[in-house]
Scaffold this active site. Sequence first.
Site, PDB file in Angstrom:
ATOM      1  N   LYS A   1     -15.305  19.469  -2.572  1.00  0.00           N
ATOM      2  CA  LYS A   1     -15.875  18.160  -2.235  1.00  0.00           C
ATOM      3  C   LYS A   1     -17.005  18.336  -1.216  1.00  0.00           C
ATOM      4  CE  LYS A   1     -11.810  16.317  -1.287  1.00  0.00           C
ATOM      5  NZ  LYS A   1     -10.712  15.408  -0.941  1.00  0.00           N
TER       6      LYS A   1
ATOM      7  N   GLN B   1      -6.151  14.051   2.883  1.00  0.00           N
ATOM      8  CA  GLN B   1      -5.825  14.906   1.742  1.00  0.00           C
ATOM      9  C   GLN B   1      -4.308  15.041   1.539  1.00  0.00           C
ATOM     10  OE1 GLN B   1      -8.217  16.653  -0.352  1.00  0.00           O
ATOM     11  NE2 GLN B   1      -6.300  16.822  -1.478  1.00  0.00           N
TER      12      GLN B   1
ATOM     13  N   ASP C   1     -10.772   6.317  -0.848  1.00  0.00           N
ATOM     14  CA  ASP C   1      -9.783   6.563  -1.907  1.00  0.00           C
ATOM     15  C   ASP C   1      -9.266   5.266  -2.527  1.00  0.00           C
ATOM     16  OD1 ASP C   1      -9.491   9.254  -2.416  1.00  0.00           O
ATOM     17  OD2 ASP C   1      -8.196   9.600  -0.679  1.00  0.00           O
TER      18      ASP C   1
END
Length: 287
Positions: free
Chosen positions: A52, A96, A119
């Site tokens: 990412k 994460q 998210d």
Amino acid sequence: MAEIINGRELAKQVNQNTSLRIAKLAQRGVQPGIADILVGNDPASRIYSRTKRRKAEQMGIKFMIAQFPESATEQELMRTIEQFNKDETINAILVQAPLPDHLDQVHLINAIDPQKDVDGFHPINVGKLYNKQPGNYPVACTPRGIMKMLEHYDVDLPGKNVVIVGRSILVGRPLQSLMINANATVTIAGRHTKNLSALTRTADILIVAAGQAKMIGANDVKPGAVVIDVGINRTAEGKLIGDVDFDAVKKVASLITPVPGGVGPMTVASMLAQSVDLTEWKINGEE
Ligand code: NAD
């Protein structure tokens, strides 16, 4: 024989578009910023974070990894989230998964400013999606990527039977809302579903996100169906395979995603695009 969805190519197109938007923001003196909170040493998470970061930095997004040891406390993480919430140079915050057992993911997600929730997991954003509220808000990135794929491949949704296997907050549940909002007729299955095969055979569009290697075979799919495979499973030889038996199902489906090279690249591209959405909404006062 099914047409194969090229997730890598489509992700490239999405990234090109995102890069153009980043260049426009740069003209206004703004750089999008992502903070990624990583706890412990899970190898897959570290690789995913690095991927990412590489992509984000290539595209001109600031990307910070806040790395914590396995022993990090909830208080420490909450403090960091609070700092990122206040930090004007950070527009998007990620926690994460998976987290060590002593940490509560729900507490941490709920602490993120909903306007930085890239998210799309914060209950405020989930609720807005569920209720189809007007206005701008982030949605979970994998479902967002799937909707983009279906749009790109001209898959019509109103009135179609959509079956989703898997009902996690990451994939199944937000996808269910997006599909209902797109006027599809949606059924969502989980481990307790009886006679799954009979159900999946009713699907015009079948989306599988269960994490069970090759659980869907040719007999579980209606001829001509669109099949989206979200699953990522590693074989004993280290190969990545999906939840769908690709070689068998491609013979009956009309459109199918491969694993790898299908949903995965679109998830990352969607996250990057959404970090730019959050930045634009903020500076345009459109939150
Ligand atoms: P999860 O474990 O949180 O949820 C799995 C869901 O599948 C549960 O709701 C469970 O009830 C259901 N399920 C499991 N076995 C089943 C069965 N035999 N029959 C019916 N339902 C069953 O998993 P998740 O985080 O949603 O991820 C699912 C899969 O998708 C995993 O393989 C994961 O690695 C993959 N994934 C891929 C991407 C991507 O970008 N490609 C993103 C997220 C998740």
